[in-house]
Design an enzyme around this catalytic site. Structure first.
Site, short mmCIF file in Angstrom:
data_model
loop_
_atom_site.label_atom_id
_atom_site.label_comp_id
_atom_site.label_asym_id
_atom_site.label_seq_id
_atom_site.Cartn_x
_atom_site.Cartn_y
_atom_site.Cartn_z
N GLY A 42 -2.96 7.17 2.53
CA GLY A 42 -3.07 5.83 1.93
C GLY A 42 -4.45 5.63 1.34
O GLY A 42 -5.14 6.59 0.99
N LEU A 43 -4.86 4.37 1.26
CA LEU A 43 -6.17 4.10 0.66
C LEU A 43 -7.27 4.84 1.39
O LEU A 43 -8.12 5.47 0.78
CB LEU A 43 -6.45 2.60 0.69
CG LEU A 43 -5.65 1.76 -0.28
CD1 LEU A 43 -6.05 0.31 -0.16
CD2 LEU A 43 -5.87 2.24 -1.70
N SER A 284 3.37 -13.01 -1.40
CA SER A 284 1.91 -13.06 -1.44
C SER A 284 1.37 -14.42 -1.00
O SER A 284 1.89 -15.47 -1.34
CB SER A 284 1.39 -12.75 -2.84
OG SER A 284 0.02 -13.03 -2.89
N ARG A 330 -4.69 -17.30 7.79
CA ARG A 330 -3.35 -16.87 8.13
C ARG A 330 -2.93 -17.23 9.56
O ARG A 330 -1.83 -17.71 9.78
CB ARG A 330 -3.24 -15.36 7.96
CG ARG A 330 -3.34 -14.95 6.53
CD ARG A 330 -3.39 -13.46 6.38
NE ARG A 330 -3.37 -13.12 4.96
CZ ARG A 330 -3.46 -11.88 4.48
NH1 ARG A 330 -3.60 -10.86 5.32
NH2 ARG A 330 -3.43 -11.65 3.20
N HIS A 401 2.21 -8.45 10.22
CA HIS A 401 1.79 -7.94 8.93
C HIS A 401 0.73 -6.85 9.04
O HIS A 401 0.73 -5.90 8.28
CB HIS A 401 1.24 -9.12 8.13
CG HIS A 401 0.72 -8.76 6.79
ND1 HIS A 401 1.46 -8.07 5.88
CD2 HIS A 401 -0.49 -8.99 6.21
CE1 HIS A 401 0.74 -7.89 4.78
NE2 HIS A 401 -0.44 -8.41 4.97
#
Lengths: 637, 230, 257
Positions: A42-43, A284, A330, A401
């Site tokens: 991944g990143l 989003s 969040r 998440h």
């Protein structure tokens, strides 16, 4: 074993520079003599593999997907933060640092966070140079937006696909190195164990997911960039394949697990529609910029939303947090939504949902403007639910998440196993107890492009490496263990499918170790997880063979590890007697229901040590000190 | 960069790539389309009345074209070579296509593509077969029972008076229409010329030209059969 | 609702493979297509039959891992949608469906609906990048890019590499995939130094992998879940042809010092 975080001292602005200068370098001609394994593409992993190969190291990179381009970083929508201050709105490295420490509810290491903020600016430059098509202003400069409640516009974005574009940048750099022969890529390959020889991480055992072949790969250092473990909840916004196995194997080989209970619940996801549900889809967070969140004032109000007059709607975020309104962080938004549903005011067939309403914005800005901003998200919502957000409010509900917890690492991103480095979401990271929006991409790339190339060089230059072979007893033992476990899973031939165990585990975790936790629930969960684990090893049904593509077998191995991790998460949540960030203990809340941190007793990072299958993990505490950002209660009122 | 591009035999390698073969298709297609269009316009002279000297316009036109053997054979060779290039590329591309999908779908549904675009590999050979017949029919005469050298007008009238010959011409021209319908637009795309504002207009123009060529040519056998041209 | 499914079952790359018929009851219209297959697989496992293998990961339409052909159409009947986001409300009760893997020589079947798409990675490796080692970048705003061009580049860059374009193409051509990357980078100033070399190398690699040629049919564009446009193929052709015509042999590097 005492934890040594190797955190530098001195003025925070110069800590990273000083550390870089003090670190040993590997002579260019010697770099090709060292080999590094990178697990995950991944990143963090992709960036690290590409960068280390550019430097001249021999790199092998592994991913379970069919291509490194599929890593779940690709799904990040919103953006990436950087303290560029291009908007001239008062941003600075220090402010990004400050916001991140505060947003993480004072449970992150200040030095790490400052370094992250410093590096953020280089990431944007690197990504632009790679051809990442960030949004632009008409004059050709980079565009920014404010994101996740930040008071400055420091988020760079590429439509709603920022993660995809950044990942493709790293992936392309990686493919360039693969083509040049400097990285050997192993797709559809899963790491199933870590090989530790003479106290150093020296290799991994992998299973080729197509042929089932078990292999030993040896090297001088191992990098895990294997992402988060949100799938312990079964339903999450993670990709279906995301798993904790690599981290968990490393944990069992001596890497401490940091803050396992710190999980981020994202407030804006599409609610569950039925038992068959396999994953949750994130909408989003940027939607909260123009959408208003509400529930009916009366409990049990089942009228369609359009028929509920404004006076009978409770715009609860605007009511409770007048200064931040719908843009509170969040964790705060998620908990508030949960409270509304607990009061019986939730909406939708399951009662687990709140409205996110664009009617006011459409009226104010016009449908065209809203469509330009969120068109693709609205389409996605309609594809999934069959309802158009232009006409009826979206229904959203929080979902797991991101996991702030992960393997404990020092300032050099090295775990407690020398030579085992952990990057990105897989480490216990710079986000403390709560991650701010658009910070995950920043951290993954910071670790991969700009931290590990220095710190791994220092490690390699400071240590002597004996030649090891596959015949080393440790390597043989690890390989035998892996094959034994695979055979065991196939031989049980019980009655229940892997997914049914995973679902049940997820339910236990969500109910007891999800948005709100309490002592009784956590203790109960631990007992139930233990029982479930026992049943799993007696009653799971995995069909097929070990020598071909066997997706049930893959899942079974991962779920077996989740069944152990879940228990550790509950133990950590039970032990942390405070509420902070994503960790909310019902016993520790203010009269208004806000999180109550205990800086006196709980200002530490928890690092759990594996002590044996039948023994409880041992807790080590890394005390956190705050020299620059002084702990205060986070208030968004 | 991978080694594939840096080998010395550039031009040879260049034509290995399907993109280059498509460029050959496009350029040769352009020439052939130009020929077909001019040829059709020439044919329409069949409708002109005989001149004061009693000679048919088509016969005069034929004579003009035959004036210089050099020009005639130059043009013929050029067209032949172009057609060959078109055909060879088509064969190579068809081979590629077959190799690229060895196992067919049990079920395959086309959702947007035109019938014409999917049947280029059929319409092409049919047009080729027609072309050979057409040359034997009106140019060399082997396939024409009443052929008279350089009496173009009469050859046409007599040739088309046979209904099944006319029918074959009409069918072949419909195929050519389909071939052009896709091909004329397609050659621009193959040469890398596409633009959201021009491409839709180009597609329309391609369709119009395909229809004009076919309509012009088809009108002749129809007119002969209907007795409108004598 | 109730469905009849004909699914391609193939045990291994060398196995012959055949369509196998299944029927499935109680399909909810809110399920995604993959969730429907999950339910089928759970039933198969309980019956002691091996579940159907299919690739999938993010299940939100962005990773590009999932995809198969439903009733002859790559990713199924809904435009701009991957199978993971295709919901059962797009089908009706008692419908009979045919599921097949992507079929192309360059995408050999691994098992059932799973194919090997590593050819795509090699096409990217042949030139689908900007050669810019970490640390060598200038300030982001030192490269000004007109918004319109940046937007076009972004539209091309949105490709998820799922392979539907190849699957839908009668020629099994990878032109839309290759063209999208060539366009993305070729439209940006950062991509200019390697623009033509990139086109030459990527196109050559696609041919080496055994993909067919483009005949400008347009099925790829229609099934692309990200709406990548045919114009990108034209751009690829242009860059390739210009690159081929203006090609010069590389000069030897002079030694320094």
């Amino acid at each position: 074993m005492a934890l040594n975080s190797r955190t530098p001292s001195g003025p925070i602005e110069s800590r990273w520079d000083n550390t870089k200068f003090e670190m040993k370098l590997v002579n260019p001609a010697n770099k090709r003599k060292y080999s590094v394994l990178v697990v995950g593409s991944g990143l963090a992993g992709g960036a690290a593999a590409a960068t280390l190969a550019e430097l001249g190291y021999n790199v092998k990179c592994f991913c379970y997907q069919d291509s490194p381009r599929r890593a779940h970083s690709i799904a990040a929508q919103g953006g990436i933060n950087a303290a560029k201050n291009y908007q001239n709105d008062g941003d600075s490295i220090y402010r990004l640092f400050y916001d991140t420490v505060k947003g993480g509810d004072f449970r992150a290491r200040e030095s790490n966070v400052y370094r992250l903020a410093q590096i953020s600016v280089n990431i944007i430059d690197q990504a632009v140079a790679q051809g990442v098509p960030f949004a632009r202003e008409y004059g050709g400069t980079l565009a920014n937006r404010s994101f996740g409640g930040a008071q400055v516009s420091r988020t760079f974005y590429a439509r709603g696909q920022t993660g995809q574009q950044l990942l493709l940048g790293a992936y392309q750099a990686l493919e360039r190195q693969i083509d040049a022969g400097r990285v050997k890529m192993f797709p559809r390959t899963e790491m199933l164990d870590l090989i530790v020889i003479d106290g150093k991480a020296r290799g991994i055992v992998t299973r080729n997911l197509v042929t089932g072949q078990t292999d030993v790969h040896l090297a001088d250092a191992v990098i895990l960039a294997t992402g988060g473990y949100g799938n312990v909840f079964y339903l999450s916004t993670n990709a279906k394949g995301c798993n904790v196995t690599a981290s968990w194997r490393a944990y069992k080989r001596g890497a401490f697990f940091g803050n396992p209970c710190f999980t981020q619940i994202h407030p804006t996801c599409i609610p569950v529609s039925g038992d068959y549900q396999s994953k949750l889809t994130l909408m989003s967070e940027s939607l909260r910029n123009d959408g208003r969140i509400w529930v009916p004032v009366k409990a049990g109000d089942t009228r369609p939303p359009q028929q509920i007059p404004d006076s009978e709607r409770d715009y609860f975020l605007e009511r409770i947090y007048p200064s931040f309104g719908n843009l509170v962080p969040r964790d705060v938004a998620s908990r508030a939504a949960k409270r509304m549903c607990d009061e019986g005011r939730g909406v939708g067939p399951s009662g687990l949902g709140v409205y996110l309403d664009f009617a006011a914005s459409i009226e104010r800005l016009g449908k065209q403007a809203i469509s330009e901003r969120y068109g693709n998200l609205f389409e996605m919502y309609e594809r999934i639910t069959g309802e158009s957000p232009y006409e009826t409010p979206m229904r959203i509900f929080p979902a797991v998440h991101y996991t702030m917890g992960g393997l404990w690492v020092d300032y050099h991103l090295m775990s407690t196993v020398p030579g085992l480095f952990v990057l990105g979401e897989a480490n216990f990271s710079d986000h403390g107890a709560n991650r701010l929006g658009a910070s995950a991409l920043m951290q993954g790339l910071a670790d991969g492009y700009f931290v590990i190339p220095f710190t791994i060089g220092n490690y390699l230059a400071s240590n002597k490496f004996e030649k090891v072979s596959e015949d080393h007893p440790e390597a043989k033992a690890a390989k035998a263990q892996v094959t034994g476990r695979v055979e065991k899973l196939l031989s049980i031939k019980g009655k229940r499918t892997v997914d049914s165990f995973h679902r049940e585990l997820g339910k236990i975790m969500w109910e007891n170790c999800g948005m709100a936790r309490n002592e009784k629930g956590l203790k109960d969960a631990i007992t139930r997880i233990k029982a479930l684990r026992e049943e799993f090893w007696k009653n799971v049904n995995v069909l097929g063979e070990s020598n071909d593509l066997n997706q049930s077998l893959e899942k079974a191995g991962r779920v077996a590890d989740f069944l152990e991790l879940g228990e550790l998460m509950c133990a950590d949540a039970l032990d942390r007697k405070e509420s902070c960030g994503g960790h909310f203990r019902e016993e520790y809340q203010t009269p208004e229901g806000e999180a109550m941190r205990d800086d006196e007793n709980c200002a530490y990072a928890a690092a759990w040590e594996y002590t044996g299958d039948d023994k409880p993990a041992a807790l080590h505490k890394e005390p956190l000190t705050f020299e620059y950002v002084h702990p205060s209660q986070r208030s968004y009122k | 960069m991978s080694s594939s591009a840096t080998s010395p035999a550039r031009t040879a390698r260049m034509f290995d790539a399907p993109v280059a073969k498509k460029a050959v298709m496009a350029l040769s297609g352009l020439v052939l389309f130009g020929f077909v269009l001019v040829h059709m316009l020439g044919n329409l002279q069949v409708y002109l009345p005989p001149g004061p000297d009693g000679r048919y316009a088509l016969d005069v036109y034929g004579e003009t074209l035959h004036k210089s053997a050099l020009v005639l054979w130059g043009a013929r060779s050029f067209l032949l070579l172009t057609a060959l290039a078109h055909i060879v590329s088509a064969i190579q591309l068809a081979q590629l296509k077959n190799a690229a999908r060895p196992t067919a779908y049990v079920k395959q549904t086309a959702i947007v593509s035109t019938y014409a675009s999917r049947t280029m590999y059929w319409s092409g050979p049919i047009v080729l077969a027609f072309l050979i017949y057409h040359l034997l029919h009106f140019t060399t005469g082997q396939a024409h029972p009443d052929f008279q050298h350089m009496h173009v007008h009469e050859n046409v009238i007599k040739g088309f008076s046979v209904w099944y010959v006319s029918l074959f011409y009409i069918v072949a021209m419909s195929m050519l229409c389909m071939h052009l319908y896709h091909g004329v637009w397609s050659m621009f795309q193959s040469l890398g010329l596409a633009h959201p504002s021009y491409t839709p207009k180009l597609k329309l123009a391609a369709k119009a030209f395909a229809a004009i060529v076919a309509a012009g040519n088809i009108s002749i056998p129809l007119s002969v059969l209907a007795g409108l041209v004598k | 609702m109730r469905l009849t499914l004909n699914i391609w079952r193939q045990k291994s790359p060398t196995d012959q493979g055949a369509m196998v018929r299944y029927s499935l009851d109680n399909v909810s219209e809110h399920m995604s297509f993959l969730e429907m297959l999950d339910v089928l697989n759970e039933q198969l496992i309980t019956k002691g039959e091996e579940p159907v293998a299919f690739d999938h990961d993010c299940r939100e339409g962005i990773c590009g891992m999932c995809g198969f052909v439903i009733n002859g159409v790559a990713h199924g009947p809904r435009r701009g949608t991957t199978v993971c986001q295709l919901h059962m409300r797009s089908f009706h009760d008692n419908e009979e469906l045919f599921l097949e893997p992507w079929r192309a020589a360059a995408f050999p079947v691994v098992k059932d609906l799973v194919v090997n798409r590593s050819a795509f990675d090699r096409i990217i490796g042949a030139g689908g990048y900007v050669s810019v080692p970490t640390g060598s970048a200038t300030d982001g705003n030192s490269i000004l890019i007109p918004k319109a061009e940046s937007d076009m580049a972004m539209s091309a860059a949105a490709c998820i590499g799922c392979g539907a374009c190849v699957a839908a193409c009668p020629n099994a051509s990878a032109s839309l995939f290759t063209g999208a990357k060539i366009s993305h980078l070729g439209l940006l100033p950062q991509g200019q130094p390697e623009r033509h070399a990139r086109a030459l190398n990527m196109v050559a690699q696609a041919a080496v992998e055994g993909f067919g040629n483009c005949t400008n049919i347009g099925e790829c564009e229609a099934v692309c879940p990200k709406g990548i446009q045919l114009e990108n193929i034209a751009r690829m052709n242009r860059d390739y042809l210009v690159g081929a015509i203006t090609y010069r042999e590389p000069q030897a590097e002079a030694g320094a010092g």
